[in-house]
Design a protein around this motif. Sequence first.
Motif, PDB file in Angstrom:
ATOM      1  N   PRO A   1       0.818  -1.234   0.000  1.00 48.53           N
ATOM      2  CA  PRO A   1       0.000   0.000   0.000  1.00 48.53           C
ATOM      3  C   PRO A   1       0.846   1.276   0.000  1.00 48.53           C
ATOM      4  N   PHE A   2       1.988   1.232   0.701  1.00 50.00           N
ATOM      5  CA  PHE A   2       2.878   2.396   0.702  1.00 50.00           C
ATOM      6  C   PHE A   2       3.358   2.695  -0.716  1.00 50.00           C
ATOM      7  N   GLN A   3       3.812   1.643  -1.397  1.00 49.20           N
ATOM      8  CA  GLN A   3       4.355   1.841  -2.743  1.00 49.20           C
ATOM      9  C   GLN A   3       3.263   2.275  -3.720  1.00 49.20           C
ATOM     10  N   ARG A   4       2.063   1.738  -3.547  1.00 43.80           N
ATOM     11  CA  ARG A   4       0.958   2.137  -4.429  1.00 43.80           C
ATOM     12  C   ARG A   4       0.700   3.643  -4.284  1.00 43.80           C
ATOM     13  N   ASP A   5       0.721   4.115  -3.030  1.00 43.78           N
ATOM     14  CA  ASP A   5       0.555   5.562  -2.783  1.00 43.78           C
ATOM     15  C   ASP A   5       1.714   6.370  -3.363  1.00 43.78           C
TER      16      ASP A   5
END
Length: 366
Positions: free
Chosen positions: A83-87
């Motif tokens: 989720p961090f990388q998607r953001d």
Amino acid sequence: EPKLSGDFATLMGWADEVRRLRIRANAETPLDADTAKKFGAEGIGLCRTEHMFFDPSRISAVRQMIMSESEGGRRDALAKLLPFQRDDFSELFRIMAGMPVTIRLLDPPLHEFLPHREEELAEVAESLGADLATMKRRAADLSEANPMLGHRGCRLGVTYPEIYEMQARAIFEAAILIAKETGKAPVPEIMIPLVAAKKELEITRAQVEKVAKEVFAESGTTIEYLVGTMIELPRACLTADAIAEAADFFSFGTNDLTQTTFGLSRDDAGKFLPYYVDKGILPKDPFVSLDPDGVGALVKIAKEKGRGVKPSLKLGICGEHGGDPASIQFCESVGLDYVSCSPYRVPVARLAAAQAALAGGVDRTA
Ligand code: PEP
Ligand code: MG
């Protein structure tokens, strides 16, 4: 607030009318991307994803990922990072608004991810349900005498495929999100670091393509994307014809290429290099201004071999040299498509690219 105005903006406009080289920026934070855009960057040429992993909220999952001896353990940790990388990526796509964004998959010196202090080891042991002695052994197994020449770049992606799979998933999910949000799909350029052999690119490219299929099927949407490679090792230059068969683009990583061509550590160069330059043994600091005889010769070989196989192969440079006027002159003379430099160097690069074009692309670095 970076902003170009008045005479300076007019001058930049004139430069843009005559230059051929496109100008991109090296950026991974929203602030850097925004600054680059305000200075006139036409895309991101290098997003170093390893920088994103050091955030205090992520580093324990990163340590867990690297310290786990089982694939399952690594996948659990990577699921926390997704989720961090998607953001991260959706924010960059949003800011760059359809301009090219080159995202380089993980390229860390591994030692920066390893837990060193006792409490770090204890924390990772607890998160993995392992004992402290096992963690100490694992950290010792992974530590290297020479991390910059070790288990980094695509070597990590080849040996731990789940890492690049997570990053590819984050990139595709982010791109689809932005396509839905804005009606305009970004075209991610996924870049593989430290490739020395065609096989490395084939393996990592297959990982990316597998994930693309999965995400496209899940979302019922497809987007376009490119997969290319850093060219930053002498062997990559010498085998660029083979590598080009598996690449949509090349980006010259002249920091590592200078390091490996001279056999000179980029982190320790300051120790004696000034003496060499002072005595005229080397004409300039090769980490600042591209060395035309060694590194430049390798860049030319890679261009000839790469374009020999794929005449339209897109070529850029993303080492620090991409913001150095003399090196930009060289890039123009070789016929690269773009240079990518730090955001604050973008205006200088626009000007230097115009001067290089006006000079007729003659190499004046020599
Ligand atoms: C390079 O090696 O030139 C490069 C751009 O990558 P990094 O500096 O991240 O190694
Ligand atoms: Mg590099």
